[in-house]
Design an enzyme around this catalytic site. Structure first.
Site, PDB file in Angstrom:
ATOM      1  N   GLY A  94       0.817  -1.309  -0.145  1.00  0.00           N
ATOM      2  CA  GLY A  94      -0.497  -0.145  -0.131  1.00  0.00           C
ATOM      3  C   GLY A  94       0.756   1.877   0.182  1.00  0.00           C
ATOM      4  N   GLU A  95       0.581   1.916   0.591  1.00  0.00           N
ATOM      5  CA  GLU A  95       1.142   3.253   0.906  1.00  0.00           C
ATOM      6  C   GLU A  95       0.709   4.564  -0.369  1.00  0.00           C
ATOM      7  OE1 GLU A  95       4.824   3.485   2.663  1.00  0.00           O
ATOM      8  OE2 GLU A  95       3.532   1.973   4.147  1.00  0.00           O
TER       9      GLU A  95
END
Length: 567
Positions: free
Chosen positions: A533-534
């Site tokens: 993610g991120e």
């Protein structure tokens, strides 16, 4: 100096050149005069010399028939006289006695060279002729050239900041610079306010709801509008000196980016990455392997530069914005200056029992996303991606995928941050009960926005608002993994055209992501088994996007390189 373009047009002997020279001298004591006429004989050469002497020694004179872009005019005021002769040189360059000149091919070459030339930071003054104001010629070649100049003049006028029409020596300004205004569409804030991380100065539209909300994404338009331009762009790609289609996905990427920016010479400027953080009420049901406090701990870690997103932003030259949209933790501005505080709440409500957020909270999230994109765009950004930090956010992503794409829920639910098999089973049971409760209380007049706010987290809704605003502004949107793909899916339910602006960075390792991408007809650039993610997958894909842009701008074409086109 930024690029600024004037177009001075009119009929023969209307005073165009005189006006252009006066304008150039008013802007610079030492302008550049770029003449495009072909030197046919000694008499014409003497005529050119007389004109140069008349202009005086303060002018720099350049004679160039075709490739103006090979001259570095950065920081200069440049007068190009004239576009008609310039186009003539391209039009007749490869003509054969038994064939009519190719208008489409010439137009592509002219647009390409114009875009290359004006990509420099300079002030350009183009002089052209309105040769289509008279009657229709009986000569086929003349009719074709008239068509060519009409289309080329339209292209220059579209790109120009100011257009001046000369009639009998009188100048009439028919296009002027437009004042900067908020784009029509998703949001129309009442007044501009500085983006700040000081909670005492937070923007009124983000915190107090002081904004007017138009239909979501109303300003998002199809990138393919204008089939003639699409054909010109494809023709340029096909005529690069390579076998047709041999650069595969890079070619379709270049076409998409050119359509987004509506140019034959696209470019990437000031890339930005916005990471929104928020907690989820559904996390309380044990649907995530990671504990809730990891959200705020990671937000602090990003400020120290220690996250995966930090490393990839540094590597690829992205500006990183970290935004608290709804983390269940306080970040005092004096202690955490790296976090832009736009907290809508301390996490969403538990959608097993009720809607995750109210309509007002959803609207505020859309406003925050748009606000952050506006900040980036105002700094010169034309390519953007989004990331998230929110323990439990694969759960709303799975539900939205199930409801919007009609994919069985069990195929949409995965391990998230590392749930074992029994944990995945429990997660499915919680989400199944949540969907059942949602359907049992679903109002008759519900819409996509109702479904989105019922399940999404604050950070996800902010990303949706950001995506819609980015599309309105004509920006490229690099889409990350499972959660951000779900956000793009949600955005597309508010305005289907937003998908045209999306480049999907990768297919993640989260269960259901490939099914989601397939259902959205998305072609991810990478498949590396990522599930961090991120926004890390989108950032990793950026060099491929760069390669596509470099291909269309830096590869030569068959005609210019004098290579036989064999297909």
């Amino acid at each position: 100096m930024k690029t600024y373009i004037y177009l001075i047009t009119g009929g023969q002997r209307s005073g165009k050149s005189t006006k252009a020279e006066e304008l150039a001298l008013s802007l610079s004591p030492n302008p550049v005069y770029m003449a495009t006429a072909h030197i046919w004989d000694d008499e014409f050469r003497e005529r050119v010399a007389r004109h140069q002497a008349r202009r005086g020694p303060n002018w720099t004179n350049i004679e160039e028939e075709l490739y103006l872009s090979k001259y570095d005019v950065s920081g200069k005021v440049v007068l190009i006289d004239c576009c008609t002769l310039w186009a003539t040189n391209f039009f007749f360059r490869d003509s054969k006695e038994d064939e009519l000149p190719d208008v489409d091919k010439t137009l592509v070459e002219l647009k390409d060279e114009f875009d290359r030339f004006t990509s420099q930071d300079a002030t350009f003054i183009f002089v052209t002729n309105e040769i289509g104001l008279g009657g229709v010629s009986a000569n086929a070649v003349q009719r074709r050239f008239t068509d060519l100049m009409g289309w080329f003049n339209q292209y220059i006028a579209q790109k120009a900041d100011e257009v001046i029409m000369m009639v009998s020596g009188v100048a009439m300004k028919i296009k002027e610079p437009q004042p900067l205004t908020c784009p029509t569409g998703i949001l129309s804030p009442r007044g501009e306010e500085e983006v700040t991380n000081d909670p005492s100065k937070e923007s009124s539209q983000a915190i107090k709801g002081n904004f007017s909300l138009a239909p979501w994404g109303e300003g998002v338009r199809r990138t393919g509008e204008g089939l003639d331009f699409s054909s010109s762009l494809q023709s340029k790609i096909d005529n690069l000196n390579k076998p047709k289609g041999s650069l595969g996905r890079l070619e379709s990427l270049a076409l998409q980016i050119g359509l987004i920016q509506h140019t034959l010479s696209p470019k990437l400027t000031h890339p930005c990455h916005i990471l929104f953080g928020g907690d989820h009420g559904i996390e309380r049901e044990g649907v995530s392997f990671s504990p809730r406090e990891v959200t705020w701990q990671q937000m602090i870690n990003y400020g120290k530069g220690g996250g995966g997103v930090n490393m990839f932003c540094r590597q690829h030259g992205f500006k990183l914005l970290i935004v608290d949209a709804g983390v269940d933790y306080d970040f005092p501005a004096e202690k955490y200056p790296h976090i832009i505080q736009r907290k809508v709440g301390y996490g969403t409500r538990n959608f097993l029992h009720e809607a995750a957020m109210s309509e007002d909270e959803f609207d505020r999230c859309l406003a925050i996303g748009a606000e952050m994109v506006d900040k980036c765009h105002n700094e010169g950004c034309n390519i953007i991606c989004f990331g998230e930090m929110g323990i439990g956010n694969t759960s709303p992503s799975s539900v939205i995928m199930h409801l919007f794409l009609d994919i069985p829920l069990n195929e949409c639910v995965g391990a998230g941050s590392g749930l074992p098999s029994d944990g995945v089973k429990h997660k499915y049971e919680v989400l199944k009960a949540s969907v059942d409760n949602y359907l049992a209380t679903l109002p008759q007049n519900h819409d996509a926005a109702y479904t989105i706010r019922y399940f999404f987290g604050f950070e996800m809704a902010c990303a949706v608002g950001g995506m819609l605003r980015a599309a309105e502004l004509g920006m490229i949107i690099l889409v990350d993994g499972f959660i951000m793909s779900a956000c793009m899916l949600a955005a597309s339910k508010l305005n289907k055209n937003v998908i045209d602006y999306a480049i999907f960075g990768h297919c993640g390792d989260e269960g259901g992501h490939k099914l989601m991408l397939d259902a959205m007809h998305a072609e991810p650039l990478l498949n590396l088994g990522l599930r961090l993610g991120e926004g890390t997958g989108a950032l990793c894909a950026y060099p491929i996007v760069q390669s596509a842009v470099n291909m269309i701008n830096e590869m030569d074409n068959f005609a210019h390189a004098e290579i036989t086109k064999y297909f």
